[in-house]
Write a protein that holds these residues in place. Sequence first.
Motif, PDB file in Angstrom:
ATOM      1  N   ARG A 126       0.895  -1.154   0.026  1.00  0.00           N
ATOM      2  CA  ARG A 126      -0.041  -0.043  -0.107  1.00  0.00           C
ATOM      3  C   ARG A 126       0.958   1.287  -0.095  1.00  0.00           C
ATOM      4  O   ARG A 126       1.570   1.560  -0.794  1.00  0.00           O
ATOM      5  CB  ARG A 126      -1.094  -0.093   1.146  1.00  0.00           C
ATOM      6  CG  ARG A 126      -2.333  -0.260   0.946  1.00  0.00           C
ATOM      7  CD  ARG A 126      -3.255  -0.431   2.177  1.00  0.00           C
ATOM      8  NE  ARG A 126      -2.805  -1.417   3.110  1.00  0.00           N
ATOM      9  CZ  ARG A 126      -2.620  -1.196   4.471  1.00  0.00           C
ATOM     10  NH1 ARG A 126      -3.328  -0.065   5.038  1.00  0.00           N
ATOM     11  NH2 ARG A 126      -2.252  -2.464   5.209  1.00  0.00           N
ATOM     12  N   ARG A 127       0.894   2.041   0.936  1.00  0.00           N
ATOM     13  CA  ARG A 127       1.804   3.032   1.035  1.00  0.00           C
ATOM     14  C   ARG A 127       1.307   4.376   0.759  1.00  0.00           C
ATOM     15  O   ARG A 127       1.301   5.235  -0.207  1.00  0.00           O
ATOM     16  CB  ARG A 127       3.037   2.823  -0.044  1.00  0.00           C
ATOM     17  CG  ARG A 127       4.078   3.648   0.113  1.00  0.00           C
ATOM     18  CD  ARG A 127       5.497   2.625   0.379  1.00  0.00           C
ATOM     19  NE  ARG A 127       5.160   1.644   1.376  1.00  0.00           N
ATOM     20  CZ  ARG A 127       6.151   0.712   1.264  1.00  0.00           C
ATOM     21  NH1 ARG A 127       7.469   0.701   0.591  1.00  0.00           N
ATOM     22  NH2 ARG A 127       6.050  -0.271   2.374  1.00  0.00           N
ATOM     23  N   ASP A 128       0.561   4.698   1.635  1.00  0.00           N
ATOM     24  CA  ASP A 128      -0.304   5.903   1.498  1.00  0.00           C
ATOM     25  C   ASP A 128       0.187   6.773   3.014  1.00  0.00           C
ATOM     26  O   ASP A 128       0.636   6.061   3.960  1.00  0.00           O
ATOM     27  CB  ASP A 128      -1.673   5.993   1.420  1.00  0.00           C
ATOM     28  CG  ASP A 128      -2.406   5.035   2.426  1.00  0.00           C
ATOM     29  OD1 ASP A 128      -2.166   5.355   3.531  1.00  0.00           O
ATOM     30  OD2 ASP A 128      -3.258   4.119   1.999  1.00  0.00           O
ATOM     31  N   ILE A 129      -0.294   8.052   3.232  1.00  0.00           N
ATOM     32  CA  ILE A 129      -0.042   8.747   4.275  1.00  0.00           C
ATOM     33  C   ILE A 129      -0.396   8.209   5.516  1.00  0.00           C
ATOM     34  O   ILE A 129       0.135   8.098   6.686  1.00  0.00           O
ATOM     35  CB  ILE A 129      -0.633  10.174   4.090  1.00  0.00           C
ATOM     36  CG1 ILE A 129      -1.710  10.182   3.559  1.00  0.00           C
ATOM     37  CG2 ILE A 129       0.647  11.279   3.781  1.00  0.00           C
ATOM     38  CD1 ILE A 129      -2.206  11.816   3.581  1.00  0.00           C
ATOM     39  N   PHE A 130      -1.853   7.314   5.455  1.00  0.00           N
ATOM     40  CA  PHE A 130      -2.255   6.784   6.530  1.00  0.00           C
ATOM     41  C   PHE A 130      -1.480   5.832   7.019  1.00  0.00           C
ATOM     42  O   PHE A 130      -1.243   5.363   8.363  1.00  0.00           O
ATOM     43  CB  PHE A 130      -3.686   6.553   6.454  1.00  0.00           C
ATOM     44  CG  PHE A 130      -4.305   7.568   6.349  1.00  0.00           C
ATOM     45  CD1 PHE A 130      -4.962   8.588   7.316  1.00  0.00           C
ATOM     46  CD2 PHE A 130      -4.908   8.100   4.982  1.00  0.00           C
ATOM     47  CE1 PHE A 130      -5.622   9.795   7.107  1.00  0.00           C
ATOM     48  CE2 PHE A 130      -5.653   9.237   4.503  1.00  0.00           C
ATOM     49  CZ  PHE A 130      -6.150  10.190   5.999  1.00  0.00           C
ATOM     50  N   ILE A 158      -6.830   3.792  11.756  1.00  0.00           N
ATOM     51  CA  ILE A 158      -7.136   4.585  10.627  1.00  0.00           C
ATOM     52  C   ILE A 158      -6.324   4.173   9.345  1.00  0.00           C
ATOM     53  O   ILE A 158      -6.254   4.815   8.203  1.00  0.00           O
ATOM     54  CB  ILE A 158      -7.252   5.945  10.882  1.00  0.00           C
ATOM     55  CG1 ILE A 158      -5.638   6.484  10.987  1.00  0.00           C
ATOM     56  CG2 ILE A 158      -8.001   6.308  11.728  1.00  0.00           C
ATOM     57  CD1 ILE A 158      -5.637   8.136  10.995  1.00  0.00           C
ATOM     58  N   ALA A 159      -5.169   3.391   9.587  1.00  0.00           N
ATOM     59  CA  ALA A 159      -4.344   3.024   8.431  1.00  0.00           C
ATOM     60  C   ALA A 159      -5.108   2.080   7.397  1.00  0.00           C
ATOM     61  O   ALA A 159      -4.673   2.178   6.279  1.00  0.00           O
ATOM     62  CB  ALA A 159      -3.095   2.201   8.979  1.00  0.00           C
ATOM     63  N   ASP A 160      -5.815   1.412   7.843  1.00  0.00           N
ATOM     64  CA  ASP A 160      -6.849   0.442   6.778  1.00  0.00           C
ATOM     65  C   ASP A 160      -7.860   1.149   6.281  1.00  0.00           C
ATOM     66  O   ASP A 160      -8.648   1.850   6.795  1.00  0.00           O
ATOM     67  CB  ASP A 160      -7.011  -0.806   7.688  1.00  0.00           C
ATOM     68  CG  ASP A 160      -7.898  -1.793   6.517  1.00  0.00           C
ATOM     69  OD1 ASP A 160      -7.208  -2.513   5.901  1.00  0.00           O
ATOM     70  OD2 ASP A 160      -9.037  -1.462   6.300  1.00  0.00           O
ATOM     71  N   PRO A 161      -7.733   1.412   4.778  1.00  0.00           N
ATOM     72  CA  PRO A 161      -8.757   2.043   3.988  1.00  0.00           C
ATOM     73  C   PRO A 161     -10.333   1.408   4.226  1.00  0.00           C
ATOM     74  O   PRO A 161     -11.152   2.304   4.189  1.00  0.00           O
ATOM     75  CB  PRO A 161      -8.368   1.738   2.628  1.00  0.00           C
ATOM     76  CG  PRO A 161      -7.527   0.605   2.684  1.00  0.00           C
ATOM     77  CD  PRO A 161      -6.749   0.521   3.933  1.00  0.00           C
ATOM     78  N   LYS A 188     -14.418  -8.123  12.244  1.00  0.00           N
ATOM     79  CA  LYS A 188     -13.063  -7.769  12.990  1.00  0.00           C
ATOM     80  C   LYS A 188     -12.642  -6.436  12.763  1.00  0.00           C
ATOM     81  O   LYS A 188     -11.834  -5.988  13.823  1.00  0.00           O
ATOM     82  CB  LYS A 188     -12.134  -8.829  12.249  1.00  0.00           C
ATOM     83  CG  LYS A 188     -11.986 -10.236  12.426  1.00  0.00           C
ATOM     84  CD  LYS A 188     -11.186 -11.026  11.723  1.00  0.00           C
ATOM     85  CE  LYS A 188      -9.843 -11.015  12.089  1.00  0.00           C
ATOM     86  NZ  LYS A 188      -8.894 -11.835  11.321  1.00  0.00           N
ATOM     87  N   HIS A 189     -13.034  -5.729  11.829  1.00  0.00           N
ATOM     88  CA  HIS A 189     -12.592  -4.400  11.748  1.00  0.00           C
ATOM     89  C   HIS A 189     -13.143  -3.468  12.932  1.00  0.00           C
ATOM     90  O   HIS A 189     -12.656  -2.660  13.477  1.00  0.00           O
ATOM     91  CB  HIS A 189     -12.929  -3.722  10.567  1.00  0.00           C
ATOM     92  CG  HIS A 189     -12.040  -3.910   9.220  1.00  0.00           C
ATOM     93  ND1 HIS A 189     -10.605  -3.961   9.499  1.00  0.00           N
ATOM     94  CD2 HIS A 189     -12.114  -4.589   8.176  1.00  0.00           C
ATOM     95  CE1 HIS A 189     -10.186  -4.116   8.315  1.00  0.00           C
ATOM     96  NE2 HIS A 189     -10.893  -4.835   7.468  1.00  0.00           N
ATOM     97  N   LEU A 190     -14.842  -3.773  13.089  1.00  0.00           N
ATOM     98  CA  LEU A 190     -15.267  -3.175  14.171  1.00  0.00           C
ATOM     99  C   LEU A 190     -14.484  -3.481  15.644  1.00  0.00           C
ATOM    100  O   LEU A 190     -14.577  -2.601  16.541  1.00  0.00           O
ATOM    101  CB  LEU A 190     -16.618  -3.800  14.179  1.00  0.00           C
ATOM    102  CG  LEU A 190     -17.434  -3.179  12.947  1.00  0.00           C
ATOM    103  CD1 LEU A 190     -18.816  -3.777  13.077  1.00  0.00           C
ATOM    104  CD2 LEU A 190     -17.667  -1.617  12.930  1.00  0.00           C
ATOM    105  N   LYS A 191     -14.113  -4.737  15.739  1.00  0.00           N
ATOM    106  CA  LYS A 191     -13.537  -4.855  16.756  1.00  0.00           C
ATOM    107  C   LYS A 191     -12.436  -3.979  17.134  1.00  0.00           C
ATOM    108  O   LYS A 191     -12.029  -3.641  18.291  1.00  0.00           O
ATOM    109  CB  LYS A 191     -13.016  -6.359  16.938  1.00  0.00           C
ATOM    110  CG  LYS A 191     -12.648  -7.196  18.565  1.00  0.00           C
ATOM    111  CD  LYS A 191     -12.217  -8.236  18.364  1.00  0.00           C
ATOM    112  CE  LYS A 191     -11.682  -8.880  19.765  1.00  0.00           C
ATOM    113  NZ  LYS A 191     -10.933 -10.085  19.620  1.00  0.00           N
ATOM    114  N   ILE A 192     -11.410  -4.012  16.410  1.00  0.00           N
ATOM    115  CA  ILE A 192     -10.244  -3.356  16.200  1.00  0.00           C
ATOM    116  C   ILE A 192     -10.637  -1.710  16.512  1.00  0.00           C
ATOM    117  O   ILE A 192     -10.099  -1.132  17.448  1.00  0.00           O
ATOM    118  CB  ILE A 192      -9.403  -3.467  15.069  1.00  0.00           C
ATOM    119  CG1 ILE A 192      -8.869  -4.676  14.840  1.00  0.00           C
ATOM    120  CG2 ILE A 192      -8.230  -2.326  14.810  1.00  0.00           C
ATOM    121  CD1 ILE A 192      -8.195  -4.815  13.511  1.00  0.00           C
TER     122      ILE A 192
END
Lengths: 106, 106
Positions: A2-6, B9-12, B44-48
């Motif tokens: 990936r590799r975006d700012i976030f 917030i790193a994951d889109p 799983k995302h909601l858990k995180i």
Amino acid sequence: MRRDIFQAIADPTRRTIIALIALQAMTPNALAEHFDTTRQAISKHLKILTECQLISQQQAGREIYYRLEVSKMKEIDSWLEQFRKIWEDRFNELDNILSTTKSDEK
Amino acid sequence: MRRDIFQAIADPTRRTIIALIALQAMTPNALAEHFDTTRQAISKHLKILTECQLISQQQAGREIYYRLEVSKMKEIDSWLEQFRKIWEDRFNELDNILSTTKSDEK
DNA sequence: TATATTTGAAACTGAATGGTTTCATAATTA
DNA sequence: TAATTATGAAACCATTCAGTTTCAAATATA
């Protein structure tokens, strides 16, 4: 990759690097002194930060100075903008979103 | 297992979830319809997101409504604060940080 | 010129990540 | 009560990630 700012600011070491060079441009060696990791690890972080254009480099002899691309940092700020509207406008009436959503009455 | 807001917030997909429930609280099923992944993946995302307190849940029968914890979002804003000073105060004179750093004269 | 220094790249490793499938539980509804 | 629905948890898997060690290249210095 990936590799975006976030993804870039997700790592705590990278956030510290960002904070350090925000104050003044620094070389990889100088940066590495602030961490417990190897210089090469820092170098990899710098590569990632460079790839998403959060930092830029300027060669000075055999040294390379890295500095923050402040404009790119603003992209995070822009993303927050949509929520800023919510936490400013709807701050007081926010707690009952759920009930209004469910019944959809009004 | 790190698990802080920046990692969250790193994951889109998680950013989209955040954006969706920012508008109105939603159930996992309702959220999952917006993605190509399984409901379990969304779960799983909601858990995180819950673990780092970016969202909270409210049970309504057998459904669970997730909503954004706006206050937590502000922590990202706070982190940006230190750079906001830079891009406001030093915006015009920023380009020569490198030279002043290197010679340290002045 | 020979040696030091500064740096990035490559190969490797263990841990974390995001996804899936399968299963258990609890609350509705027929 | 039996079937359906909404959800989370567990086990598993392939990929990514952050780190290390080793090496190559380029610049500076003796």
